[in-house]
Scaffold this motif. Structure first.
Motif, PDB file in Angstrom:
ATOM      1  N   TRP B 393      -5.145  39.065  34.660  1.00 32.63           N
ATOM      2  CA  TRP B 393      -5.015  40.674  34.622  1.00 32.63           C
ATOM      3  C   TRP B 393      -5.044  41.128  33.298  1.00 32.63           C
ATOM      4  O   TRP B 393      -4.537  40.268  32.388  1.00 32.63           O
ATOM      5  N   ASN B 394      -5.696  42.306  33.234  1.00 34.18           N
ATOM      6  CA  ASN B 394      -5.684  42.559  31.476  1.00 34.18           C
ATOM      7  C   ASN B 394      -5.378  44.263  31.805  1.00 34.18           C
ATOM      8  O   ASN B 394      -6.079  44.922  32.362  1.00 34.18           O
ATOM      9  N   ASP B 395      -4.499  44.696  30.860  1.00 30.98           N
ATOM     10  CA  ASP B 395      -4.183  45.996  30.855  1.00 30.98           C
ATOM     11  C   ASP B 395      -4.793  46.594  29.486  1.00 30.98           C
ATOM     12  O   ASP B 395      -4.506  47.755  29.192  1.00 30.98           O
ATOM     13  N   ARG B 396      -5.552  45.921  28.629  1.00 34.88           N
ATOM     14  CA  ARG B 396      -6.079  46.348  27.352  1.00 34.88           C
ATOM     15  C   ARG B 396      -7.598  46.738  27.547  1.00 34.88           C
ATOM     16  O   ARG B 396      -8.131  46.064  28.335  1.00 34.88           O
ATOM     17  N   PRO B 397      -8.261  47.432  26.780  1.00 34.76           N
ATOM     18  CA  PRO B 397      -9.398  47.543  26.972  1.00 34.76           C
ATOM     19  C   PRO B 397     -10.295  46.083  26.835  1.00 34.76           C
ATOM     20  O   PRO B 397      -9.692  45.463  26.165  1.00 34.76           O
TER      21      PRO B 397
END
Lengths: 591, 591
Positions: B393-397
């Motif tokens: 999961w990635n919540d950064r650009p």
């Protein structure tokens, strides 16, 4: 009658299917549109391949959603149809199936349906194509063959007839006798499928669970008699949608499918009193003549048979083969097999006419089994069953061939015993083939099937038995993720408790039965404490029903085989099914 | 709420089941009588094992055929019951399930049933046992939970209550809201099961096709809310009879079962506005951040991506890992795997809060995935999905982590493309687990499933997608006898014909499509001849429905992976399902 099969019945690509159908001896094939679409070979190549193999392309199918639609939709129907008629022409067939509309029909009007089918037939005529209109069981407005036939009559075109499909008729419970009211010339095609008796929606039942004739519960003999009496002379074609057959070996399934038609036409010929279309009559076995176990080293089996009280009858005068007997239960131990652990290798059946039994088996496509025979030996006819077990037929007294064994003891006249049943096991995907083999080749009847919970999943059990119960062959179906359970031979005697006591005294320990089982037994049946203790002390299992009682025990498994000793009291006719989970749990391989 | 599970849900022997349930984190277990019967351990040993592992024995079950019988039969019922009450006492549980009579009931009289259940309860009281009376969906006279509750009220014994089972209530379509009318103290037990929407007889449906909560179509959230509002505070127990789970790995199934209860209680807590019983909220993915392929040598993949027009974005500054991009579709090629052929190894999802997503996954029992990270690298949280694919999961650009890749080219601003869908494949026995993982951990929703005929059997396809459709994961279920189909990644672009022409010019040949397919296409859709010729010339596939059009092609398979390029025109929302058989046929391994 000529035979045919829809390409959808088989796994693989279309050319594999064509080769398998030709090899299995079909006269023709129905090409499914969806099979052609995914194939790289052109319709001309498919046609040429079928011609080379002597396989007729009987029909190209299906054409869907034709009738009962508005004018605009029907214009597109004609456009679609023209393309498909061209493809049929390229395949070299003159027949296409038109299914009653289950998708786009909006107008419930027979006159409109007849007019549209008539126009479609006129377009087909321009391409030299005939159309066979069939009522799908789930057709929107037309789902009864009698209704489809009325519409065909209304349309009144020379190149428009009807197609009858046993599934669509019998699944709905429609009376097939009105088939005789149809003009036989107008029955353009006949599709046959059996099915198990399932209570589910008819579409899922049809798409996933159809079976070949003789494997399900439909009365296809009566059905086919009605069709033949109507005057139908075209192919008998199989159309079986089945999730399993879509996965199994193409050639094997084709052979098995072909067997079902031989069986069916024979049954019909017998019922009609015809001489043509008949094969040698079935020889329902009168008893089990012998059971053969094979392996590289069967000394552990010898030891166990001795402990059980079997009599050693001698060694074969030419081969490393030994004979043991317990009353009339004869076990042959064959050490000619250099490779394998002990396993069930053959079953000998007593029949009235061994040549007829063998002839019938070969007419039904069972592969003859190779058996080395020596000068002076009695030669028994044999075929291989679907699991590889060889089946022999003998129409002479058992003691005839027993003379070939020398150096043993005389039979113990005090022992009254027979083979009660032989338990075979199959991977799930070979099960339907095994049932058809047992009915058609061995002359056994299928009883109701049951399911037994085991530690690796549900095991389905299907008992096959001869009409008088003298030969019983329960077939066990292992779940897909589990290994095949071992096979076993059950010997019936008159005093199983005594047999168990003597075997125990000789040092044999049976399959251990949990104490909890005996507590449950005490709860289920009001048995007296002394009997419970006796059963518990010997690892004996017990069952009772309204007909009588059943007491039995299992030996340890040697290789892929174990024995069971049983006693039936009263008219008990089962197999101790409530005890099967105890056996499955106890036999579970420890990981 | 405390959790429990019936031993019948799992494969293996009873002690295996107990160990697996404890390890999965259940608080208690229902011991099935049939599981105890086949076990060598005594009830006292089972009790002691459960105590050591901290597992409560919540119930011993079932007791059948108790009420609605004649006096003589009832005398035997009491005798049977006394034995089972003793066994329950030895197990150390004070609760037994009594199912409504489906076998021996002959008298349809609530007063008689209440009197007999009362007498049974009085006998149970002597053994310190409470009874939970449950209406089976197929009970002879009592098959509605409201009816069972009336009889319990009539019997009026302190140690007699009712048991509610979601299957028996929801399968019959009974309104569960009346559960709130039951005195919560008198709901002695609660059994939960989901089920797919099948049209078949309720007994077969129940015995073979139950599922864990979240895997079927029952509204268990609403059901459980009614039960809790009634005041029930006992265990939430799973009772799932399922042919597949009876065969699958015991520990894995137990973990999967436990996940279903965590999911359910969370959903209920959220619906009720409670703070307890909640886990981190789901993070429905906003898009696919990246897809990772791994293998010992991925140079053939590099070559193919170049041919397809992907931009090489660089090599990781510390690891043998490369990044390719086509618009916003990013593919990471990881050559740290020294052993295997190219395969799908990971999926990166863009979410609002990666820590919450990861926390939720771990609360749902998903195993954290090991990932070697180096100083300065962005660390992404990951878990392993049931097929082993890692989910990040990635919540950064995306371009944050993309900075770790050096020596490549700038993105091609002209290319507008995204990952359209990622196609995973599962062996049939892991399918329900995969669905529950996708809904509960990934926050995807299950769409209607379909079946696609392939040359090795029917392939079932179940699309899982995020609420807005930005992430789509079709799950493919292979037939038991067939190998798992390869996985694939579909990239959506704006001009798939142009992409195909340029890739062909660079020497890439796509999966070949048969000519017959284009003939069928011409029949199905009134496409103009020029378009058909263009599709045919490039091996492109086409589909159309009321919402729009779909054009796509498949690359050859490299190892266990291939790519698909797709273009959606209009609002087409499908996956070209009519073309899937063409792909399955073309990809069939030649034997």
């Amino acid at each position: 009658m000529v035979t045919s099969i829809a390409s959808v019945c088989l796994s693989g690509g279309l050319t594999d299917k064509i080769h398998a159908c030709a090899e299995a001896g079909f006269d023709g094939i129905e090409i499914m549109d969806s099979d052609l679409t995914v194939t790289h070979e052109s319709p001309e190549e498919i046609r040429a391949l079928c011609e080379r193999l002597g396989l007729r392309i009987d029909m190209f199918q299906p054409f869907r959603d034709a009738e009962g639609v508005d004018d605009e939709t029907f214009t597109d129907t004609l456009r679609r149809a023209r393309e498909k008629f061209r493809t049929a022409g390229r395949l070299g067939t003159d027949l296409m199936l038109v299914c009653s509309n289950a998708g786009t029909a909006t107008v419930d009007d027979d006159a409109l349906a007849a007019r549209q089918l008539g126009e479609l037939a006129d377009l087909a005529a321009e391409h030299g194509i005939r159309l066979a209109y069939e009522a799908l069981a789930w057709g929107r407005f037309v789902n009864d063959y009698r209704h489809a036939w009325r519409i065909v009559q209304m349309a009144d075109r020379p190149n428009l007839g009807t197609c009858l499909d046993s599934f669509h008729i019998l699944s709905r419970g429609h009376d097939p006798s009105a088939i005789e009211d149809i003009d036989g010339e107008k029955i353009f095609f006949l599709q046959l499928a059996d099915a198990p008796d399932l209570s589910m929606d008819v579409l899922s039942w049809s798409r996933h669970h159809r079976l070949f004739p003789g494997e399900g519960s439909f009365d296809l003999v009566t059905f086919l008699r009605h069709v033949l009496r109507a005057g139908y002379t075209g192919p008998l074609s199989l159309e079986v949608f089945n999730d399993t057959f879509r996965q199994t070996d193409t050639q094997r399934t084709a052979a098995h499918a072909r067997r079902s038609l031989t069986w069916l036409t024979d049954r019909v010929a017998v019922a009609e009193g015809h001489q043509t279309g008949r094969i040698p009559p079935p020889q329902p076995p009168r008893g089990v003549d012998f059971v053969e176990l094979a392996g590289a080293d069967l000394s552990a089996v010898d030891h166990m048979l001795e402990q059980l009280g079997f009599t050693f009858r001698g060694t074969h005068h030419r081969k490393p083969v030994r004979l043991w007997a317990f009353g009339s239960a004869r076990l042959i131990l064959d050490e000619q097999d250099r490779q394998e652990a002990p396993h069930l290798s053959g079953i000998g059946l007593s029949v009235d006419d061994a040549a007829q039994a063998s002839g019938r088996a070969q007419a039904l496509g069972a592969p003859p089994a190779f058996r080395r025979t020596y000068a002076g030996d009695h030669e028994l006819k044999a075929v291989a069953s679907p699991d590889g077990t060889q089946v022999y037929w003998n129409d002479r007294p058992a003691e005839t061939w027993a003379e070939e064994f020398v150096g043993g003891n005389d039979p113990d006249a005090d022992v009254i015993a027979v083979v009660d049943h032989i338990n075979l096991s199959y991977p799930w995907q070979d099960f339907d083939e095994a049932v058809l083999f047992s009915t058609s080749v061995l002359g056994l009847d299928a009883q109701a099937s049951s399911e037994v919970p085991g530690p690796r999943g549900l095991v389905r059990s299907q008992v096959m038995r001869s009409p008088d119960g003298a030969v019983r062959v329960p077939l066990n179906l292992a779940p897909p993720t589990a290994p095949n359970p071992p096979r076993h031979v059950a010997v019936r005697c008159r005093d199983v408790i005594g047999v168990a006591e003597r075997a125990r005294a000789r040092g044999l320990h049976f399959l251990p039965v949990p104490d909890n089982y005996y507590d449950d037994l005490a709860a289920r049946f009001a048995l007296d404490g002394e009997l419970i203790d006796r059963l518990r002390g010997l690892d004996l299992l017990y069952d009772r029903d309204d007909d009588g009682e059943f007491i039995h025990f299992y030996t340890p498994t040697l290789g892929d085989i174990f024995l069971e000793l049983v006693e039936r009291r009263g008219s008990y006719d089962g197999y101790g099914a409530p005890n099967a989970p105890v056996r499955l749990a106890a036999q579970r391989p420890r990981l």
